[in-house]
Design a protein around this motif. Structure first.
Motif, PDB file in Angstrom:
ATOM      1  N   ALA A 190       0.814  -1.289  -0.089  1.00 43.17           N
ATOM      2  CA  ALA A 190       0.146   0.240  -0.239  1.00 43.17           C
ATOM      3  C   ALA A 190       0.986   1.175   0.009  1.00 43.17           C
ATOM      4  N   GLY A 191       1.774   1.210   0.725  1.00 41.70           N
ATOM      5  CA  GLY A 191       2.811   2.310   0.787  1.00 41.70           C
ATOM      6  C   GLY A 191       3.387   2.623  -0.415  1.00 41.70           C
ATOM      7  N   TYR A 192       4.033   1.633  -1.037  1.00 40.37           N
ATOM      8  CA  TYR A 192       4.670   1.798  -2.357  1.00 40.37           C
ATOM      9  C   TYR A 192       3.708   1.914  -3.528  1.00 40.37           C
ATOM     10  N   ALA A 193       2.561   1.773  -3.397  1.00 37.06           N
ATOM     11  CA  ALA A 193       1.507   1.947  -4.590  1.00 37.06           C
ATOM     12  C   ALA A 193       1.025   3.388  -4.557  1.00 37.06           C
ATOM     13  N   THR A 194       1.413   4.417  -3.668  1.00 38.68           N
ATOM     14  CA  THR A 194       1.038   5.656  -3.492  1.00 38.68           C
ATOM     15  C   THR A 194       1.967   6.255  -4.551  1.00 38.68           C
ATOM     16  N   ASN A 195       3.496   5.859  -4.737  1.00 39.78           N
ATOM     17  CA  ASN A 195       4.254   6.304  -5.734  1.00 39.78           C
ATOM     18  C   ASN A 195       3.501   6.395  -7.070  1.00 39.78           C
ATOM     19  N   LEU A 196       3.003   5.245  -7.309  1.00 36.77           N
ATOM     20  CA  LEU A 196       2.502   5.148  -8.851  1.00 36.77           C
ATOM     21  C   LEU A 196       1.162   6.115  -8.857  1.00 36.77           C
ATOM     22  N   VAL A 197       0.615   6.400  -8.042  1.00 37.14           N
ATOM     23  CA  VAL A 197      -0.602   7.405  -8.053  1.00 37.14           C
ATOM     24  C   VAL A 197       0.079   8.787  -7.904  1.00 37.14           C
ATOM     25  N   ALA A 198       0.788   9.401  -6.924  1.00 35.71           N
ATOM     26  CA  ALA A 198       0.803  10.733  -6.444  1.00 35.71           C
ATOM     27  C   ALA A 198       1.936  11.233  -7.490  1.00 35.71           C
ATOM     28  N   VAL A 199       2.874  10.431  -8.129  1.00 41.43           N
ATOM     29  CA  VAL A 199       4.019  10.957  -8.971  1.00 41.43           C
ATOM     30  C   VAL A 199       3.547  11.408 -10.249  1.00 41.43           C
ATOM     31  N   PRO A 200       2.610  10.416 -10.848  1.00 41.30           N
ATOM     32  CA  PRO A 200       2.261  10.909 -12.214  1.00 41.30           C
ATOM     33  C   PRO A 200       1.669  12.026 -12.111  1.00 41.30           C
ATOM     34  N   LEU A 201       0.382  12.041 -11.207  1.00 38.68           N
ATOM     35  CA  LEU A 201      -0.640  13.113 -11.010  1.00 38.68           C
ATOM     36  C   LEU A 201       0.041  14.429 -10.915  1.00 38.68           C
ATOM     37  N   LEU A 202       1.435  14.556 -10.518  1.00 37.10           N
ATOM     38  CA  LEU A 202       2.023  15.908 -10.496  1.00 37.10           C
ATOM     39  C   LEU A 202       2.134  16.727 -11.904  1.00 37.10           C
ATOM     40  N   ALA A 203       1.921  15.630 -12.890  1.00 33.07           N
ATOM     41  CA  ALA A 203       1.979  16.287 -14.263  1.00 33.07           C
ATOM     42  C   ALA A 203       0.687  17.030 -14.286  1.00 33.07           C
TER      43      ALA A 203
END
Length: 405
Positions: free
Chosen positions: A85-98
């Motif tokens: 669950a913790g690592y999955a946030t990278n997959l969501v949060a970082v691309p959404l910065l775009a």
């Protein structure tokens, strides 16, 4: 990333290397994002205060919630679920910065990414500790730190290449953030494979925990005092970079190179520290003396770096190298020591509290050293050195404390 062997030591090594790949991919994503956030916020028109608020709030979330997540890991024993669950946030949060069109939205997404770090860190450190009995705690955490640093070096370089290609514009940063989703997905993929191969990682710990290592007793608590002192004395890189630039030691273009060199030293030093830590453990010691040794070895970093100027670049080089050596101890064998002195049923809580203490002390130390530097950098250097010497001494003394409550 091959199938595991059948011997306990081979299984432990395979497990640790899988987690090392997770760290490499995840840090590639995170450090790439971290290196780009300042420039991206500037493109969006944020003020210096806003940049500080984004960074400070994110780190506060990342460290402040780790004790709660560690306690949750101990209570539920759902180490895999929390880590994934913790690592999955990278997959969501970082691309959404775009897609973020303003700095407040960037702050929300950075906070989300740091929340994921808070959720996963104690659980993942506990997972790594389960391989310590057969592989060696020092080696297990050193491998993780070395692979972590490889990702930490590659991430900013990837983002820099994308910005050269697409330009330092909102569109260029958007491309970079979208591409960072690839290593984020890689981390999740490897993590899911590790869970499939090792559904019960506690079984890797073939040696049952001793009765003397079942509680967060005086030894652990004294160790945390030493950890706090070390965190106060170990300046964050931005302060060192600030001095190197303003003292004329390095220009802007060479600062990333210096940081990359420091991280390379960190990775190599972590492997050496892990070897010495495990050798100390085989001789019947806790390993605290080795942690203290690496802390004390870097105590002179402050006087060397902060005394350097354009005429004395060798002082800066030596100081940065010593800073890297001490940093390697906190990121590898500093965590390995917890696996040696705390029973596995309480390690999630132990790692969570360790991260919480480190984060608070590091934040306070950053403010203190920055304020002292503005007044007199000689005083700042002395305080940094004194805190590390005191921290190393307390860590060494923790080996003599009783392990039980």
């Amino acid at each position: 990333m091959t199938d595991p062997a059948t011997t306990p030591r081979a299984r432990a090594r395979h497990f640790v290397i899988l987690l090392g790949w997770v760290s490499l991919f995840a840090d590639l994503c995170y450090e790439g994002m971290r290196g780009a956030i300042g420039g991206y916020l500037a493109v969006l028109g944020a003020s210096a205060t806003a940049v500080g608020a984004v960074a400070g709030t994110g780190e506060a979330i990342g460290y402040g919630l780790r004790y709660a997540s560690g306690a949750l890991a101990d209570r539920t024993r759902r180490y895999w679920a929390l880590t994934i669950a913790g690592y999955a946030t990278n997959l969501v949060a970082v691309p959404l910065l775009a897609l973020a069109g303003s700095w407040p939205m960037v702050a929300v997404l950075v906070g989300l990414e740091r929340l994921g770090k808070a959720i996963r860190s104690p659980a993942k450190s506990t997972l790594t500790s389960f391989a310590a009995a057969d592989l060696g705690a020092g080696k297990a955490f050193a491998i993780n730190e070395a692979m972590d640093q490889i990702g930490g070096l590659a991430g900013p370089l990837l983002v820099a290449a994308v910005l050269v290609w697409r330009g330092e514009t909102a569109s260029g940063y958007a491309w970079a953030f979208c591409l960072l989703a690839i290593p984020a997905a890689g981390a999740i993929t490897v993590l899911l494979r590790a869970r499939r191969l090792y559904p019960d990682p506690r079984s890797l710990e073939s040696t049952p925990p001793s009765d003397s290592a079942t509680a967060l007793g005086p030894r652990y608590r004294l160790y945390l005092v030493g950890v706090a002192l070390v965190a106060i004395g170990l300046a964050d890189w931005p302060l060192l970079a600030y001095h190197l630039k303003h003292a004329g030691v390095l220009t802007d273009r060479w600062l990333p190179v210096a940081y990359a060199g420091a991280m390379a030293i960190d990775g190599v030093a972590a492997l050496a520290a892990g070897h010495l830590f495990d050798r100390s453990r085989r001789r019947g010691h806790t390993g605290a003396g080795i942690v203290a040794l690496f802390v004390l070895a870097g105590a002179a970093y402050g006087p060397l770096v902060l005394a350097s100027d354009a005429a004395t670049p060798l002082l800066a080089i030596a100081g940065v190298a010593l800073w890297s050596i001490t940093r390697s101890a906190t990121e590898s064998i500093g965590k390995a020591l917890i696996a040696a002195i705390v029973g596995r049923d309480q390690r999630g809580r132990a790692y969570g509290l360790y991260y919480l203490v480190w984060g608070i002390a590091w934040w306070a130390g950053s403010l203190l050293l920055g304020a002292l530097y503005d007044r007199d950098r000689t005083i700042a250097a002395a305080v940094a050195a004194g805190a590390l010497v005191a921290g190393g001494a307390v860590v060494a003394l923790s080996a003599r404390a009783r392990s039980e409550i």
